[in-house]
Enzyme design. Structure first.
Site, PDB file in Angstrom:
ATOM      1  CG  HIS A 367      -2.099  -1.370   0.932  1.00  0.00           C
ATOM      2  ND1 HIS A 367      -1.995  -2.062   1.545  1.00  0.00           N
ATOM      3  CD2 HIS A 367      -2.687  -0.862  -0.372  1.00  0.00           C
ATOM      4  CE1 HIS A 367      -2.879  -2.701   0.660  1.00  0.00           C
ATOM      5  NE2 HIS A 367      -4.257  -2.184   0.109  1.00  0.00           N
ATOM      6  CB  CYS A 680      -9.089  -1.246 -10.263  1.00  0.00           C
ATOM      7  SG  CYS A 680     -10.294  -1.606  -9.075  1.00  0.00           S
TER       8      CYS A 680
END
Ligand code: PEP
Ligand code: MG
Length: 757
Positions: A367, A680
């Site tokens: 992340h 995505c």
């Protein structure tokens, strides 16, 4: 404290006086070696400094021939001095000449000396030089003397680090400390960043090395250790830290170190030898680093990290320092260097001042990487030991495309990169020209290119990149940068401004995907053994309906009178969609009851990122209005490889036949049921992977804003029919010998077809 030997302390006190004298660097060094020789009762004391060409040059000596200074030299690994530098360990030899590495330097006249004691001059575990004493007669140096010499070496390390000895270097030579280094890692986010190092966990700079009052320093250390132990015990007794789990293991390791008698003894010894408490911590940390850095065992290397953390914490306690640089201290062209960091920590830095990011760890879909990409920060991960190789303020270049880092670059490297930056800017201009053109393949297929976002700073990119909308809005990022849980009104205002900024373009809001490595500091959750597969995303949302309902209400209110697209993360079981729909219905009823306007249209979609979804695609199509493939998670779960773990992230290529077949199955099934599908995950933003996806039937891709231009350039040069044939053939031809990835074959295809990728 036990009766301390006075010798080293007297020496350090004397050194402090010498350091303060207004004399030249050479005179200072000469005085220092004379003092050391006298103190250790040695006939010789010499300082060798490591140059950037790997040569150890004699910089000062007492006892050896004066003409040898700046002439006598040995390579790292050569002779006794070179061996000490290479191994970063002392050598204590009563009969030096019988040592297999012994090499006699005739210009120094050292052949008459029998005994030899040499210690490395270390800084943050890195060798900067070697300090040696020699005696004519056979003698063994006591442990205390070894320790005293190591302590003295710290003072020399400091002289080197502050640049005092640079002026003594021969013209055309450089000290190793200032050596340009090119380190290779893995490119995480494209782009080139030129700037100056900011250590995410800065080494606390210890200015006062030499103790005024040894007993007082001992007490300071004792108090600091007690407070450190309290802190660790306190952490361990907190009820939000589960019985087991990785976090707990780390804390247990901390506790072990904090109570490690050897560690405490070594620090006390350093204080008895005349160092301040903080200098003692730094000395022992540096010795330990030098020792553990040579370990290749990942377990031991992790222990080094734990140990570093703890020592840094202890230094902060001693020096009353807060964590991390303040905004004011951040240079305008900061390149953040860290072992690893969370996404929220990166967001804590002001974007305006960051030019690049370098991590020792960090996977391509972790992340922090995603956030770096969202912010367009040139990033390179997996750069071994980079934290030890740099000092705060060093010049550095990050090349996110090549996955390279140039530390203290030479002028020609810098010039080459300045050119590269200009070239990239030109290419960006070309993408700008494409921006307002439709994205259509050579054979007339329309491809929808959307962007991923999550923060206000992303929104200007929508117009700049020419993306047709936001295919994935990661709502959790806003929560991650907040000090506390954003209230309903704050969420509503935020979503409202996102919708406003997007104008006519659609925005797909994903409900909170927290848990895993996306932690909210203010939300207490139990530590988990496998957080990525744990209590996260929609699972957490349904178990804490208060949290999810607040978010749904905020979204419904923000989109009053317009279209609202909501997407659910980590759906595993269709019941989760039904339950969420139930909550949405309740919220709509609530709003209507209170006379609020509701969205003019509401579309609910699901992420396909858990493999179980592949076997319920038909049923899924009946429950949702659209789907989006989260290839980051889908790939991590299909290949059972943690996307945030550098040992396995990147080990399996998403362009492998099994994964691509799974993606094809989703595209085929969605087309058959007329269900709009987007992909995505990060692969959508790589032109080559996007080409494969078009070949599999995907017509809608969502990616970081910076990727829109390159993917569009690829698409407009592509014949979708041809690539479909190519990809299908590569996947279906059971006789093909492509191994576990079709990447190379696709790249050949792109080259042959003149497609930029
Ligand atoms: C994914 O998993 O591919 C995805 C887009 O979601 P995230 O990266 O936020 O987990
Ligand atoms: Mg995901």
């Amino acid at each position: 404290m036990r009766g301390p030997p006075a010798g080293p302390r007297v020496l350090l006190r004397r050194l402090r006086e010498i350091m303060a004298e207004p004399i030249s660097a050479q005179e200072r060094l000469d005085k220092i070696v004379t003092q050391i020789a006298a103190n250790v009762v040695a006939e010789v004391c010499s300082v060798y400094v490591l140059r950037s060409d790997g040569v150890l040059e004699l910089y000062a000596t007492e006892g050896l021939k004066a003409e040898a200074v700046h002439h006598a030299a040995l390579r790292t690994g050569q002779g006794l001095v070179g061996t000490i530098a290479a191994e970063a360990r002392p050598l204590n030899l009563p009969n030096a000449q019988s040592h297999p590495a012994y090499r006699y330097l005739p210009e120094t006249g050292e052949e008459i000396y029998q005994s030899f004691l040499g210690v490395p001059i270390l800084r943050a575990g890195r060798t900067l030089g070697v300090l040696v004493v020699q005696n004519r007669t056979h003698r063994t140096y006591y442990d205390e003397e070894v320790e005293a010499l190591q302590t003295t070496a710290m003072v020399l390390a400091e002289m080197l680090a502050v640049g005092e000895l640079e002026r003594l270097a021969q013209p055309g030579t450089l000290l190793d400390l200032k050596r340009p280094i090119t380190a290779t890692g893995v490119g995480l986010c494209e782009g080139v960043g030129l700037g100056h190092v900011v250590l995410h966990e800065p080494r606390v700079v210890v200015n006062a090395l030499i103790a005024e009052d040894v007993d007082a320093e001992g007490e300071r250390l004792e108090e600091a250790i007690a407070s450190l132990r309290l802190f660790v015990d306190d952490m361990l007794s907190r009820d939000d830290i589960a019985e087991t789990g990785e976090h707990r293991d780390v804390l247990e390791a901390y506790r072990m170190f904090a109570h490690d008698r050897g560690w405490v003894r070594r620090m006390n010894e350093a204080i008895r030898n005349g160092l301040t408490a903080e200098a003692a911590v730094e000395k022992v940390q540096s010795d330990t680093r030098a020792r553990l850095q040579r370990q290749t065992d990942p377990f031991l290397r992790d222990r080094l990290h734990d140990f570093d953390d703890l020592a840094n914490r202890l230094l902060r306690v001693l020096m009353n320092k807060a964590h991390g640089p303040t905004e004011q201290e951040l240079p305008r062209d900061a390149i953040i260097v860290a072992r690893n960091m969370g996404a929220a920590e990166l967001l804590d830095y002001g974007r305006e001042r960051i030019r690049g990011l370098i991590l020792e760890e960090g996977g391509p879909t972790s992340h922090v990487t995603i956030v770096a990409r969202a912010l367009g920060i040139a990033s390179v991960g997996r750069v071994a030991n980079v934290v030890s190789l740099v000092e705060n303020g060093d010049a550095v270049i990050v090349d996110g495309l090549a996955g390279e880092v140039h530390i203290r670059p030479t002028a020609d490297v810098e010039a080459a990169y300045a050119e590269k930056v200009r070239f990239r800017a030109k290419r960006q201009e070309q993408y700008q020209l494409l921006r307002d053109k439709p994205t259509v393949t050579l054979d007339g297929q329309r491809i929808k290119l959307l962007m991923n976002a999550g923060l206000m700073v992303d929104l200007p990119h929508l117009a700049e990149s020419g993306a047709e909308g936001i295919g994935l809005f990661r709502t959790e990022l806003q929560f991650m940068i907040a000090e506390r849980m954003p209230r309903l009104g704050e969420q509503r205002a935020f979503y409202g401004s996102v919708i406003e900024a997007a104008g006519e373009r659609p925005v797909t809001f994903r409900t909170l995907d927290i848990g895993g490595d996306k932690v909210l500091p203010y939300l207490r959750t139990a530590q988990e053994e496998n957080p990525a597969m744990g209590w996260r995303a929609i699972r957490l949302g349904l178990d804490r309906p208060g949290l999810l309902r607040t978010q749904l209400r905020a979204l419904l209110q923000a989109a009053a009178g317009r279209q609202l697209r909501i997407m659910l993360p980590m759906v595993t079981d269709l019941l989760e969609i039904r339950e969420t729909r139930g909550l949405v219905d309740k919220e709509i009823a609530h709003l209507r009851r209170h006379g609020h306007e509701t969205p003019e249209a509401l579309l609910i979609g699901a992420m396909i990122e858990v493999p179980s979804m592949l076997w319920q695609l038909d049923d899924l199509a009946k429950l949702v209005d659209f789907v989006s493939v989260g290839s980051n998670d889908l790939h991590q779960f299909m290949t059972a490889s943690d996307r945030g773990n550098i040992m396995v992230a990147g080990r399996f290529d998403p362009l492998s036949p099994p994964f691509l077949r799974a993606l094809r199955q989703i595209a085929v099934s969605a087309a058959a049921s007329g269900l709009p599908v987007t992909l995505c995950g990060e692969m959508a933003g790589s032109p080559l992977a996007a080409m494969a996806l078009i070949g599999l039937g995907y017509r809608s891709l969502s990616m970081s804003a910076a990727a829109v231009g390159p993917v569009k350039a690829m698409t407009c040069a592509l014949d979708a029919g041809k690539v479909t044939g190519k990809v299908q053939a590569l996947l279906d031809d059971s006789l093909n010998n492509q191994g576990n990835s079709i990447r190379a074959a696709l790249a050949d295809f792109a080259v042959a077809e003149d497609i930029p990728f």
